[in-house]
Motif scaffolding. Structure first.
Motif, PDB file in Angstrom:
ATOM      1  N   CYS A   1       0.869  -1.429  -0.129  1.00  0.00           N
ATOM      2  CA  CYS A   1       0.050  -0.083  -0.035  1.00  0.00           C
ATOM      3  C   CYS A   1       0.879   1.363  -0.086  1.00  0.00           C
ATOM      4  O   CYS A   1       1.857   1.447   0.935  1.00  0.00           O
ATOM      5  CB  CYS A   1      -0.862  -0.031   0.970  1.00  0.00           C
TER       6      CYS A   1
ATOM      7  N   HIS B   1      -7.200  -1.571  -4.548  1.00  0.00           N
ATOM      8  CA  HIS B   1      -6.798  -0.897  -3.206  1.00  0.00           C
ATOM      9  C   HIS B   1      -6.715  -1.425  -1.942  1.00  0.00           C
ATOM     10  O   HIS B   1      -7.069  -2.705  -1.835  1.00  0.00           O
ATOM     11  CB  HIS B   1      -8.115   0.104  -3.311  1.00  0.00           C
ATOM     12  N   CYS B   2      -6.014  -0.863  -0.997  1.00  0.00           N
ATOM     13  CA  CYS B   2      -5.672  -1.544   0.143  1.00  0.00           C
ATOM     14  C   CYS B   2      -7.120  -1.815   1.014  1.00  0.00           C
ATOM     15  O   CYS B   2      -7.887  -0.727   1.271  1.00  0.00           O
ATOM     16  CB  CYS B   2      -4.765  -0.555   1.054  1.00  0.00           C
TER      17      CYS B   2
ATOM     18  N   HIS C   1      -6.435   3.364   0.314  1.00  0.00           N
ATOM     19  CA  HIS C   1      -5.716   3.882  -0.759  1.00  0.00           C
ATOM     20  C   HIS C   1      -5.326   3.089  -1.862  1.00  0.00           C
ATOM     21  O   HIS C   1      -5.227   1.915  -1.974  1.00  0.00           O
ATOM     22  CB  HIS C   1      -4.850   4.675  -0.029  1.00  0.00           C
ATOM     23  N   SER C   2      -4.927   3.445  -3.031  1.00  0.00           N
ATOM     24  CA  SER C   2      -4.760   2.986  -4.068  1.00  0.00           C
ATOM     25  C   SER C   2      -3.636   3.555  -4.828  1.00  0.00           C
ATOM     26  O   SER C   2      -3.031   4.529  -4.525  1.00  0.00           O
ATOM     27  CB  SER C   2      -5.825   2.763  -5.075  1.00  0.00           C
TER      28      SER C   2
ATOM     29  N   ARG D   1      -0.555   8.729  -5.707  1.00  0.00           N
ATOM     30  CA  ARG D   1      -1.353   7.865  -4.540  1.00  0.00           C
ATOM     31  C   ARG D   1      -2.565   8.349  -4.775  1.00  0.00           C
ATOM     32  O   ARG D   1      -3.186   9.477  -5.064  1.00  0.00           O
ATOM     33  CB  ARG D   1      -1.260   8.197  -3.454  1.00  0.00           C
TER      34      ARG D   1
END
Length: 136
Positions: free
Chosen positions: A32, A51-52, A57-58, A75
């Motif tokens: 991540c 995504h995480c 987040h991605s 990000r």
């Protein structure tokens, strides 16, 4: 038996190609960009993850405007929730480098607390004073 092995090898190669071109490592995991968690590219529901699941987040690896891979690699910050007509929830992301907006399906193991915080934020922080409801 050799046909089965060949099919399995072919599937592994195609899976490797997909995960590599999507910006994931050879192991089908990615780190991540926000919290550093090592994340499987396959979610608990068996679908591809981009995504995480912890912080949502991605990384900006796909150009959603022109199609194909993105050179940005910024990000992607989760900023909101969108609900489709089907009732499916989508996480809306904004790239911190180029401001492109994207959306991706919520996965079964995504952080529910963050999802709910994003979903209720418009109600908790309306663009007008809540006292306005007293006049209605």
């Amino acid at each position: 038996m050799s046909t089965h092995h060949h099919d399995h090898a072919h599937r592994s190669e195609s899976t490797h190609a997909r995960t590599t071109t999507a910006g994931f490592g050879r192991t089908g995991t990615f780190a991540c960009v926000h919290c550093g968690l090592t994340v499987s590219a396959v979610a608990a529901d068996g679908r591809r993850r981009d995504h995480c699941p912890s912080c949502l987040h991605s990384r900006h690896v796909l150009d959603h405007v022109d199609g194909g891979p993105s050179e940005c690699l910024g990000r992607m910050t989760p900023i909101s929730i969108a609900v489709l007509r089907t009732g499916d929830w989508m996480v809306v992301h904004r790239c911190v480098r180029c401001d492109e907006l994207t959306s991706t399906s919520v996965r079964a193991d995504d952080n529910r607390l963050i999802l709910m915080r994003m979903a209720v934020r418009p109600l908790a922080q309306p663009p007008f004073p809540l006292e306005a409801f007293g006049d209605i």
